[in-house]
Design a protein around this motif. Sequence first.
Motif, short mmCIF file in Angstrom:
data_model
loop_
_atom_site.label_atom_id
_atom_site.label_comp_id
_atom_site.label_asym_id
_atom_site.label_seq_id
_atom_site.Cartn_x
_atom_site.Cartn_y
_atom_site.Cartn_z
N ALA A 245 -10.02 -1.36 12.80
CA ALA A 245 -8.73 -1.98 12.52
C ALA A 245 -8.84 -2.92 11.33
N ALA A 246 -9.92 -3.65 11.27
CA ALA A 246 -10.07 -4.62 10.20
C ALA A 246 -10.26 -3.95 8.85
N GLU A 247 -10.81 -2.74 8.86
CA GLU A 247 -11.09 -2.07 7.59
C GLU A 247 -9.95 -1.15 7.15
N ASN A 248 -8.91 -1.04 7.95
CA ASN A 248 -7.83 -0.11 7.63
C ASN A 248 -7.05 -0.56 6.41
N GLN A 249 -6.50 0.42 5.69
CA GLN A 249 -5.67 0.11 4.54
C GLN A 249 -4.27 -0.30 4.98
N ILE A 250 -3.64 -1.09 4.15
CA ILE A 250 -2.26 -1.47 4.37
C ILE A 250 -1.41 -0.74 3.33
N LYS A 251 -0.32 -0.15 3.78
CA LYS A 251 0.58 0.55 2.87
C LYS A 251 1.87 -0.25 2.71
N VAL A 252 2.25 -0.47 1.47
CA VAL A 252 3.51 -1.12 1.15
C VAL A 252 4.40 -0.11 0.43
N ASP A 253 5.55 0.17 1.01
CA ASP A 253 6.46 1.18 0.46
C ASP A 253 5.74 2.51 0.21
N GLY A 254 4.84 2.85 1.13
CA GLY A 254 4.15 4.13 1.06
C GLY A 254 2.92 4.16 0.18
N VAL A 255 2.60 3.06 -0.47
CA VAL A 255 1.45 3.01 -1.37
C VAL A 255 0.31 2.23 -0.72
N ALA A 256 -0.87 2.84 -0.63
CA ALA A 256 -2.04 2.17 -0.07
C ALA A 256 -2.50 1.08 -1.03
N ILE A 257 -2.56 -0.14 -0.53
CA ILE A 257 -2.89 -1.28 -1.38
C ILE A 257 -4.39 -1.39 -1.58
N ALA A 258 -4.79 -1.47 -2.85
CA ALA A 258 -6.19 -1.66 -3.18
C ALA A 258 -6.49 -3.17 -3.19
N SER A 259 -7.57 -3.55 -2.53
CA SER A 259 -7.95 -4.96 -2.49
C SER A 259 -9.46 -5.07 -2.45
N ASP A 260 -9.99 -6.06 -3.18
CA ASP A 260 -11.44 -6.24 -3.17
C ASP A 260 -11.90 -6.90 -1.87
N VAL A 261 -10.96 -7.42 -1.08
CA VAL A 261 -11.27 -8.00 0.22
C VAL A 261 -10.42 -7.31 1.28
N LYS A 262 -11.05 -6.82 2.33
CA LYS A 262 -10.34 -6.05 3.35
C LYS A 262 -9.58 -6.96 4.31
N PRO A 263 -8.49 -6.45 4.89
CA PRO A 263 -7.78 -7.21 5.93
C PRO A 263 -8.69 -7.45 7.13
N GLU A 264 -8.34 -8.45 7.90
CA GLU A 264 -9.11 -8.78 9.10
C GLU A 264 -8.17 -8.92 10.30
N ILE A 265 -8.73 -8.73 11.48
CA ILE A 265 -7.99 -8.91 12.71
C ILE A 265 -8.45 -10.22 13.37
N LYS A 266 -7.52 -11.13 13.58
CA LYS A 266 -7.81 -12.39 14.26
C LYS A 266 -6.78 -12.58 15.37
N ASN A 267 -7.28 -12.72 16.61
CA ASN A 267 -6.38 -12.89 17.76
C ASN A 267 -5.28 -11.83 17.79
N LYS A 268 -5.68 -10.59 17.51
CA LYS A 268 -4.78 -9.44 17.52
C LYS A 268 -3.70 -9.54 16.44
#
Length: 282
Positions: free
Chosen positions: A23-46
């Motif tokens: 879950a923490a390593e999953n990509q986030i899509k904004v308006d259908g476009v996968a966002i490139a980021s040098d730092v991955k999203p994280e899951i904190k307290n769900k």
Amino acid sequence: MKKAFLGVFLAIFLFISSSTTYAAENQIKVDGVAIASDVKPEIKNKRTMVPLRVISENLGASVEWSNSEVILAKSDMKVILTLNSSTAEKNGKKMLLDVKPYMKNNRIFVPLRFIAETFGCHVNYNNFAVTVDTEPLFIDGVQVKALQHEYHMTMGGVVQKINGNAYNKTIYNIFVKNKGEKVEAPADYSWRFTIDTLGSYYKNAQYDFLDPKGNSLVRFDVYSLIRSFPSELLTGYPEILIHDVSKDEWYLFSDTATRSINQLIDTAAKNGFLTIISNTVV
């Protein structure tokens, strides 16, 4: 018996650990476009925590940083977040956050759902995928699907399309808000450098806001004065003009606004929201 229990416990632990990591390593899509980021999203307290840049660049919010406070603004909405504090401020009203914003690896992480929904976006989670749909731009009641941007070089030109509602809306608002005084059309203007005609203008670029069928709803052309004559002869000629082609009206424009638009297009390209349609530059 103990070995069996230990085996079940280990299996559950590995399942939970792998799920959290995925879950923490999953990509986030904004308006259908996968966002490139040098730092991955994280899951904190769900809750999905994302680097601040994802919010500021791809949801169309401006960012100010002062001491430990982050100020996000877009249209008439202003949000103030404080690092390591569960209290946020939304247009002056105090709000409680499930997860405190925090700093990690020189990046500020903020709660995605809270920020996205505050700025009118819809957030969905499906099989660990996070999708964010931003508010579309409407012109005269018709939704804008994309912005087509064209510019020419000495030999050849480029036609490219910018997707992403936040980018298109921000660029459109720059055009509308930075129209200066209405003026007469110049005597000479085109894609060509006309260096032998006093007061000629060169078209830097044209911007077509397209409907879902690809038809132009509004088009703006930006022109700059060709400085092939002595400065004293060019006195009184504006440096930059904008042509509202849809209405066939001319206005003063600014270099600052032009650079802001170019910067947004560069950012859209970096984040995957730009597609090259044709490139004939040689």
